[in-house]
Design a protein around this motif. Structure first.
Motif, PDB file in Angstrom:
ATOM      1  N   GLY A   1       5.989 -23.547   8.052  1.00 49.80           N
ATOM      2  CA  GLY A   1       5.118 -22.565   7.809  1.00 49.80           C
ATOM      3  C   GLY A   1       5.045 -21.714   8.935  1.00 49.80           C
ATOM      4  N   GLN A   2       5.178 -22.342  10.247  1.00 48.09           N
ATOM      5  CA  GLN A   2       4.884 -21.527  11.657  1.00 48.09           C
ATOM      6  C   GLN A   2       6.162 -20.610  11.583  1.00 48.09           C
ATOM      7  N   LEU A   3       7.361 -21.137  11.193  1.00 47.78           N
ATOM      8  CA  LEU A   3       8.485 -20.478  11.433  1.00 47.78           C
ATOM      9  C   LEU A   3       8.517 -19.536  10.201  1.00 47.78           C
ATOM     10  N   ASN A   4       7.868 -19.587   9.190  1.00 46.95           N
ATOM     11  CA  ASN A   4       7.822 -18.456   8.225  1.00 46.95           C
ATOM     12  C   ASN A   4       6.894 -17.126   8.935  1.00 46.95           C
ATOM     13  N   ARG A   5       5.933 -17.711   9.607  1.00 46.83           N
ATOM     14  CA  ARG A   5       5.076 -16.463  10.324  1.00 46.83           C
ATOM     15  C   ARG A   5       5.779 -15.722  11.382  1.00 46.83           C
ATOM     16  N   ILE A   6       6.418 -16.492  12.306  1.00 50.12           N
ATOM     17  CA  ILE A   6       7.378 -15.880  13.121  1.00 50.12           C
ATOM     18  C   ILE A   6       8.280 -15.039  12.626  1.00 50.12           C
ATOM     19  N   ASP A   7       8.999 -15.529  11.570  1.00 50.05           N
ATOM     20  CA  ASP A   7       9.883 -14.800  10.814  1.00 50.05           C
ATOM     21  C   ASP A   7       9.251 -13.225  10.300  1.00 50.05           C
ATOM     22  N   ALA A   8       7.902 -13.382   9.694  1.00 51.38           N
ATOM     23  CA  ALA A   8       7.252 -12.324   9.412  1.00 51.38           C
ATOM     24  C   ALA A   8       6.945 -11.151  10.429  1.00 51.38           C
ATOM     25  N   LEU A   9       6.535 -11.899  11.717  1.00 48.98           N
ATOM     26  CA  LEU A   9       6.367 -11.095  12.653  1.00 48.98           C
ATOM     27  C   LEU A   9       7.367 -10.378  13.412  1.00 48.98           C
ATOM     28  N   GLN A  10       8.458 -11.105  13.171  1.00 48.21           N
ATOM     29  CA  GLN A  10       9.797 -10.490  13.885  1.00 48.21           C
ATOM     30  C   GLN A  10      10.190  -9.335  12.960  1.00 48.21           C
ATOM     31  N   ASP A  11      10.157  -9.402  11.619  1.00 45.12           N
ATOM     32  CA  ASP A  11      10.570  -8.265  10.727  1.00 45.12           C
ATOM     33  C   ASP A  11       9.399  -7.100  10.986  1.00 45.12           C
ATOM     34  N   ALA A  12       8.249  -7.436  11.018  1.00 44.80           N
ATOM     35  CA  ALA A  12       7.142  -6.272  11.410  1.00 44.80           C
ATOM     36  C   ALA A  12       7.370  -5.691  12.528  1.00 44.80           C
ATOM     37  N   SER A  13       7.831  -6.286  13.718  1.00 38.91           N
ATOM     38  CA  SER A  13       7.901  -5.743  14.915  1.00 38.91           C
ATOM     39  C   SER A  13       9.240  -4.906  15.009  1.00 38.91           C
ATOM     40  N   THR A  14      10.246  -5.429  14.370  1.00 40.41           N
ATOM     41  CA  THR A  14      11.578  -4.771  14.315  1.00 40.41           C
ATOM     42  C   THR A  14      11.380  -3.376  13.568  1.00 40.41           C
ATOM     43  N   ASN A  15      10.453  -3.265  12.476  1.00 42.24           N
ATOM     44  CA  ASN A  15      10.254  -2.106  11.909  1.00 42.24           C
ATOM     45  C   ASN A  15       9.610  -1.020  12.777  1.00 42.24           C
ATOM     46  N   HIS A  16       9.171  -1.456  14.163  1.00 40.63           N
ATOM     47  CA  HIS A  16       8.430  -0.275  14.878  1.00 40.63           C
ATOM     48  C   HIS A  16       9.264  -0.347  16.312  1.00 40.63           C
ATOM     49  N   SER A  17      10.354  -1.083  16.535  1.00 44.82           N
ATOM     50  CA  SER A  17      10.850  -1.234  17.808  1.00 44.82           C
ATOM     51  C   SER A  17      11.794  -0.153  18.187  1.00 44.82           C
ATOM     52  N   ASP A  18      12.121   0.612  17.148  1.00 43.93           N
ATOM     53  CA  ASP A  18      13.151   1.893  17.580  1.00 43.93           C
ATOM     54  C   ASP A  18      14.559   1.092  17.937  1.00 43.93           C
ATOM     55  N   GLY A  19      15.035   0.331  17.248  1.00 45.00           N
ATOM     56  CA  GLY A  19      16.010   0.008  17.575  1.00 45.00           C
ATOM     57  C   GLY A  19      16.364  -1.326  18.547  1.00 45.00           C
ATOM     58  N   GLY A  20      15.015  -1.475  19.295  1.00 45.18           N
ATOM     59  CA  GLY A  20      15.084  -2.737  20.279  1.00 45.18           C
ATOM     60  C   GLY A  20      15.103  -4.058  19.434  1.00 45.18           C
ATOM     61  N   SER A  21      15.494  -4.964  20.269  1.00 44.24           N
ATOM     62  CA  SER A  21      15.920  -6.509  19.843  1.00 44.24           C
ATOM     63  C   SER A  21      14.644  -7.111  19.903  1.00 44.24           C
ATOM     64  N   VAL A  22      14.188  -8.159  18.859  1.00 41.23           N
ATOM     65  CA  VAL A  22      12.861  -8.938  19.168  1.00 41.23           C
ATOM     66  C   VAL A  22      13.117 -10.182  18.578  1.00 41.23           C
ATOM     67  N   ALA A  23      12.516 -11.064  19.636  1.00 41.04           N
ATOM     68  CA  ALA A  23      12.508 -12.523  19.542  1.00 41.04           C
ATOM     69  C   ALA A  23      11.079 -13.001  19.130  1.00 41.04           C
ATOM     70  N   THR A  24      10.862 -13.803  18.638  1.00 36.83           N
ATOM     71  CA  THR A  24       9.890 -14.447  18.124  1.00 36.83           C
ATOM     72  C   THR A  24       9.613 -15.799  18.434  1.00 36.83           C
ATOM     73  N   VAL A  25       8.487 -16.477  18.935  1.00 40.68           N
ATOM     74  CA  VAL A  25       8.608 -17.945  19.361  1.00 40.68           C
ATOM     75  C   VAL A  25       7.365 -18.744  18.633  1.00 40.68           C
ATOM     76  N   SER A  26       7.576 -19.758  17.950  1.00 45.57           N
ATOM     77  CA  SER A  26       6.389 -20.642  17.490  1.00 45.57           C
ATOM     78  C   SER A  26       6.436 -21.673  18.738  1.00 45.57           C
ATOM     79  N   TRP A  27       5.036 -21.721  19.267  1.00 47.63           N
ATOM     80  CA  TRP A  27       4.916 -22.760  20.301  1.00 47.63           C
ATOM     81  C   TRP A  27       3.828 -23.584  20.226  1.00 47.63           C
ATOM     82  N   LEU A  28       4.329 -24.691  19.470  1.00 44.47           N
ATOM     83  CA  LEU A  28       3.331 -25.835  19.223  1.00 44.47           C
ATOM     84  C   LEU A  28       3.830 -26.799  20.417  1.00 44.47           C
ATOM     85  N   GLY A  29       3.373 -26.602  21.455  1.00 42.82           N
ATOM     86  CA  GLY A  29       3.780 -27.427  22.799  1.00 42.82           C
ATOM     87  C   GLY A  29       2.410 -28.067  23.171  1.00 42.82           C
TER      88      GLY A  29
END
Length: 549
Positions: free
Chosen positions: A347-375
């Motif tokens: 479920g956490q990976l689904n959330r960072i997937d959604a965050l990555q897509d949402a931020s890519t939509n606004h990043s003007d071509g910049g690359s985005v990495a998202t991390v689930s930190w259950l550390g």
């Protein structure tokens, strides 16, 4: 038959050097083959093929990967043994040759068996005082040369014997190891082989990503591959090392641990202090993590999963990146909250997937990495253990690890710094607050919290960063905000005078709705991650204003 002395004096170690290089090349090729097989064969099949036939076929194919992993590990171990033997033998040879050279330069004779004699005194009368004085003066160095030669031969014999013992331990597993059982046996044998030749593990600087990165960069490529292959748990857990290196090491480590836990029938060999219930929990956590990683092995470019840390103990821990943080223009780290354990990783990976897509939509071509930190050990919402979720202890314990991880992403990043956002959900926001307020701060460009019960501080200015880069989201339907904030974890960050900015969310959502598809909350978080101002809502009035002191 030539004596040990004669053989060592004349021996050329070029063959040993060539053999070690060949085994190292084999190990490297096996590593590459495992990666290709996982991403091109088993990964796509895991994602698309289900059912009994699929399970049977995948077991066979994963057995192939396991066998390649044995070749990788033992091939590298053999290379290390051969290099060590060559080093020890060459060192002994140099000592031997130097001893012989010194002896001969001083007119002593060394025969083909290594015996040192003194021809300059052999004809002198033994009962003549002057002759006896000469003999006595020459006998001291004579004894030293004999001792040096004996010591060099002893070191050579020990190096050879240690190498023979180590190679005997490794003999056979490369060809005969059967999948997971062979993986377990191979892992044990490699540890014993390294012990046999006196090789210690890597001396990695602890809790210092910058120092760890400097240490890593000082290693030769051969040493880097050696440590990644033979000490995967240590390398995979080190903040500051490259993402691809840590992922490669952790994938090796998880394969080895999986073999112990699920296939070999001897999980207690790896964790002798765990009781049967704890071992079953480890096995379950491993299965959940492995299955989710398998599903992601065929992900398209930018959606690749990188395993940056894990622990199967207890509730389980996992740090997984989607996209490579080392090369991303924008990086977001999501810290989950209460009741998150290994079962929650998908479920956490689904959330960072959604965050990555949402931020890519606004990043003007910049690359985005998202991390689930259950550390960290997330608290449990239990009526019998309120201090777990109602106190700041778990957050304070987690804070140094989160600070170190964020620093590690800075250190390992290539090129200009990535725009880094740390997102805390629920009790995860408490962890983020503790991390930012403590030490030298969190080192993030933006902090985002959603559904926060409190951040351990009463004002955004206490987070050691510009409050204008602290963003707070909360739904009116979020019972956690209503019921837990302004109590034991700090002031409600939605309200004044906490400070920072509130971003717009969909008020019809509950505590888990902040990443719902097409929601205002998700879109605004994407904007923040991409460095774009989100749509804001006014801060709410605080019923009981904080006193200025």
């Amino acid at each position: 038959m030539a004596s040990d002395f004669a053989r060592l004096m004349k021996q050329d170690f070029g063959d040993l050097k060539a053999a070690a290089a060949a085994w190292r090349k084999l190990a490297t090729c096996a590593d590459a083959a495992v990666d290709r097989h996982r991403t091109k064969v088993t990964g796509p099949l895991h994602a698309t093929w289900k059912g009994d036939d699929a399970d049977s076929a995948l077991r066979f194919l994963e057995n192939v990967e396991a066998r390649l992993g044995i070749v990788q590990t033992e091939g590298m171990a053999i290379a290390v043994v051969l290099d060590d033997v060559r080093f020890e033998m060459e060192s002994a040879q140099n000592k031997l040759r130097n001893a012989v050279k010194r002896a001969e330069e001083n007119h002593y004779k060394v025969d083909e068996d290594g015996w040192v004699s003194d021809p300059t005194t052999s004809s002198l009368p033994r009962n003549d005082p002057d002759s006896q004085q000469v003999i006595n003066g020459r006998s001291g160095p004579l004894g030293e040369y004999r001792s040096w030669i004996d010591e060099a031969l002893k070191e050579a014999r020990k190096g050879s014997a240690d190498g023979h013992r180590a190679l005997t331990l490794l003999n056979g597993d490369v060809m005969d190891g059967q999948g997971p059982d062979g993986t377990m046996e191979s892992t044990k044998d490699v540890k014993e082989a390294m012990k046999a030749i006196g090789v210690e593990g890597p001396q990695i600087p602890e809790n210092d990503p910058k120092a760890a990165a400097t240490w890593w960069d000082a290693l030769s490529p051969e040493e880097q591959r050696e440590y990644t292959t033979l000490y995967p748990r240590e390398i995979g857990a080190t903040d500051g090392l490259p993402t691809t290196v840590r992922n490669d090491a952790n994938r090796t480590a998880i394969t080895q641990e999986n073999a112990y836990l699920h296939f070999a029938g001897h999980p207690s060999d790896l964790y002798p202090d765990d009781n049967p219930q704890e071992l079953r929990k480890r096995m379950h956590n491993m299965e959940v993590l492995q299955n989710r990683l398998d599903e992601g092995d065929a992900a398209p470019k930018g959606k690749e999963l990188y395993l940056l840390g894990y622990d199967t103990k207890g509730d389980g821990r996992a740090i997984i990146a989607m996209g490579n943080p080392d090369t991303a223009d924008h990086t977001a780290v999501l810290v989950p909250g209460t009741n998150t354990e290994m079962d929650g990783v998908p479920g956490q990976l689904n959330r960072i997937d959604a965050l990555q897509d949402a931020s890519t939509n606004h990043s003007d071509g910049g690359s985005v990495a998202t991390v689930s930190w259950l550390g960290y050990d997330a608290p449990e919402a239990s009526a019998t253990d309120f201090n777990s979720v109602g106190g700041t202890g778990r957050a304070e314990d987690a804070a140094p690890g989160l600070r170190q991880f964020i620093e590690g992403t800075r250190v390992s990043h290539e090129g200009p710094p990535s725009h880094t956002t740390v997102v805390g959900h629920s009790y995860g926001s408490t962890v983020v607050g503790a991390a930012a307020a403590g030490g030298d701060g969190l080192g993030a460009d933006e902090i985002v919290v959603a559904g926060s019960p409190g951040m351990t501080v009463d004002r955004a200015s206490d987070l050691q960063m510009d409050p204008d880069h602290v963003w707070v989201g909360g739904s009116r339907n979020d019972g956690i905000i209503d019921g837990a904030s302004d109590l034991t974890l700090g002031e409600n960050p939605m309200e004044e005078p906490f400070g920072g900015h509130n971003f717009e969310v969909s008020n019809e959502g509950d505590h888990s709705a902040y990443w719902d598809e097409k929601s205002a909350s998700l879109d605004n978080q994407g904007k923040i991650i991409a460095g774009v101002p989100p749509k804001e809502t006014p801060k709410e009035d605080n019923d009981v204003p904080l006193l200025p002191w």
